[in-house]
Enzyme design. Structure first.
Site, short mmCIF file in Angstrom:
data_model
loop_
_atom_site.label_atom_id
_atom_site.label_comp_id
_atom_site.label_asym_id
_atom_site.label_seq_id
_atom_site.Cartn_x
_atom_site.Cartn_y
_atom_site.Cartn_z
N GLY A 14 -40.60 101.40 -30.59
CA GLY A 14 -41.06 101.04 -29.25
C GLY A 14 -39.90 100.40 -28.50
N PRO A 15 -40.12 99.97 -27.26
CA PRO A 15 -39.04 99.35 -26.47
C PRO A 15 -38.78 97.90 -26.90
CG PRO A 15 -41.07 99.26 -25.24
CD PRO A 15 -41.39 100.00 -26.52
N MET A 16 -37.82 97.28 -26.26
CA MET A 16 -37.58 95.86 -26.52
C MET A 16 -38.81 95.05 -26.12
SD MET A 16 -33.62 95.30 -25.56
CE MET A 16 -33.81 93.60 -26.04
N SER A 18 -41.58 94.80 -27.65
CA SER A 18 -42.89 95.38 -27.98
C SER A 18 -43.50 94.78 -29.25
CB SER A 18 -42.76 96.90 -28.13
OG SER A 18 -41.84 97.23 -29.16
N LYS A 20 -41.84 94.83 -32.44
CA LYS A 20 -41.42 95.55 -33.64
C LYS A 20 -41.04 94.57 -34.76
CE LYS A 20 -38.02 97.62 -31.49
NZ LYS A 20 -38.23 96.98 -30.17
N THR A 21 -40.26 93.55 -34.38
CA THR A 21 -39.82 92.58 -35.40
C THR A 21 -41.01 91.76 -35.90
OG1 THR A 21 -37.60 92.52 -34.47
CG2 THR A 21 -38.25 90.66 -35.84
N ASP A 87 -34.63 96.09 -40.15
CA ASP A 87 -34.86 95.87 -38.71
C ASP A 87 -33.69 96.43 -37.91
OD1 ASP A 87 -36.33 95.09 -36.52
OD2 ASP A 87 -35.68 92.99 -36.56
N GLU A 88 -33.92 96.72 -36.64
CA GLU A 88 -32.88 97.27 -35.73
C GLU A 88 -32.22 98.49 -36.37
OE1 GLU A 88 -32.64 96.24 -32.72
OE2 GLU A 88 -33.40 94.19 -32.72
N CYS A 144 -45.06 95.80 -19.13
CA CYS A 144 -44.12 96.04 -18.02
C CYS A 144 -43.97 94.76 -17.19
CB CYS A 144 -44.61 97.19 -17.14
SG CYS A 144 -43.56 97.46 -15.69
P1 ADP Z 1 -39.09 93.57 -30.52
O1 ADP Z 1 -38.60 93.39 -31.94
O2 ADP Z 1 -39.88 94.83 -30.34
O3 ADP Z 1 -37.99 93.45 -29.50
P2 ADP Z 1 -40.31 90.98 -30.94
O4 ADP Z 1 -41.19 91.14 -32.14
O5 ADP Z 1 -38.98 90.35 -31.14
O6 ADP Z 1 -40.14 92.42 -30.21
O7 ADP Z 1 -41.02 90.11 -29.80
C1 ADP Z 1 -42.33 90.38 -29.33
C2 ADP Z 1 -42.74 89.16 -28.51
O8 ADP Z 1 -41.96 89.10 -27.32
C3 ADP Z 1 -44.15 89.17 -28.00
O9 ADP Z 1 -45.07 88.74 -28.96
C4 ADP Z 1 -44.06 88.18 -26.83
O10 ADP Z 1 -44.21 86.86 -27.31
C5 ADP Z 1 -42.63 88.31 -26.36
N1 ADP Z 1 -42.45 88.98 -25.06
C6 ADP Z 1 -41.54 88.64 -24.11
N2 ADP Z 1 -41.55 89.49 -23.06
C7 ADP Z 1 -42.49 90.42 -23.33
C8 ADP Z 1 -42.98 91.59 -22.64
N3 ADP Z 1 -42.49 91.98 -21.45
N4 ADP Z 1 -43.96 92.31 -23.24
C9 ADP Z 1 -44.47 91.93 -24.43
N5 ADP Z 1 -44.05 90.86 -25.13
C10 ADP Z 1 -43.08 90.10 -24.60
MG MG Z 2 -36.72 93.23 -32.79
#
Ligand code: ADP
Ligand code: MG
Length: 206
Positions: A14-16, A18, A20-21, A87-88, A144
């Site tokens: 998924g996108p940043m 979302s 994933k981590t 991860d990543e 979004c």
């Molecule tokens: P990823 O690894 O996909 O980048 P993370 O697991 O690090 O995502 O972080 C997810 C968390 O980011 C969410 O639970 C929320 O607290 C936070 N967050 C910040 N901005 C957003 C956004 N625009 N949409 C959803 N979550 C967000």
């Molecule tokens: Mg991540």
């Protein structure tokens, strides 16, 4: 589904922002509760928040082993390990496909998390092949930042053309398809819609 004698490849993409981590950490913690030995890897390039920990945007963290190359995962594998979390994963070279395939064939449960798309909304590095060979894929959405709809894309806020620009909240925003834009129309090959339809139809006929 996750019996120890079966290997498997799970992908969370998924996108940043979302989650994933967070999802990777959730799966790792549940495996640990089941008393399965887990090793967590991340590419050494990803030192945004911490040299060694895998850290989510909501500040959840878990110890990991940063590695330079995909093959280092095999080299560092311990005998007692049952579950390998990465991860990543989009930052790894194409050898990551061979590595996760071997791990699954040897009976390991492999949990992968990574960006499906880069800042241009183009499939990221090894992700297309990884998604194809996965036993299970979870595609998750962020929110979004413009309209609150489910977001599938990572909007880069700077003009950098570096695919590996490491980002935090100030460099990227989660966006839905409608609010995502990547302006380099030439690079993306964008034509007016009627021309694009003709071009695509022509290509498909050939
Ligand atoms: P990823 O690894 O996909 O980048 P993370 O697991 O690090 O995502 O972080 C997810 C968390 O980011 C969410 O639970 C929320 O607290 C936070 N967050 C910040 N901005 C957003 C956004 N625009 N949409 C959803 N979550 C967000
Ligand atoms: Mg991540």
């Amino acid at each position: 589904m996750h019996q120890s004698y079966h290997g498997s490849i799970e992908v969370v993409c998924g996108p940043m922002f979302s989650g994933k981590t967070e999802e990777l950490i959730r799966r790792v913690k549940r495996a640990q509760i089941a008393k399965q030995r887990v090793q967590i890897f991340k590419p050494a390039i990803d030192v945004r928040y911490h040299e060694e920990d895998v850290v989510s945007h909501s500040s959840q963290a878990i110890k990991s082993e940063p590695v330079e190359k995909a093959v280092d995962i095999l080299i560092r594998l311990k005998d007692s390990t049952r579950v390998v979390a990465i991860d990543e994963i989009q930052f790894f070279d194409e050898n990551i496909i061979t590595v996760v395939t071997k791990l699954a064939a040897r009976g390991y449960r492999v949990i992968c998390a990574g960006l499906d798309l880069d800042y241009r909304a183009v499939p990221f590095g090894p992700m297309p092949r990884l998604l194809a060979i996965a036993d299970e894929v979870m595609k998750i959405h962020a929110i979004c930042t413009v309209c609150g709809a489910p977001a599938t894309r990572s909007q880069r806020l700077s003009k950098s053309k570096e695919q590996f620009l490491l980002g935090e909240t100030d460099a990227y925003e989660a966006r839905c398809r409608g609010h995502f834009h990547y302006d380099d129309a030439e690079e993306q090959g964008l034509l007016p819609l009627n021309e694009e339809i003709k071009t695509v139809a022509g290509e498909l006929r050939n």
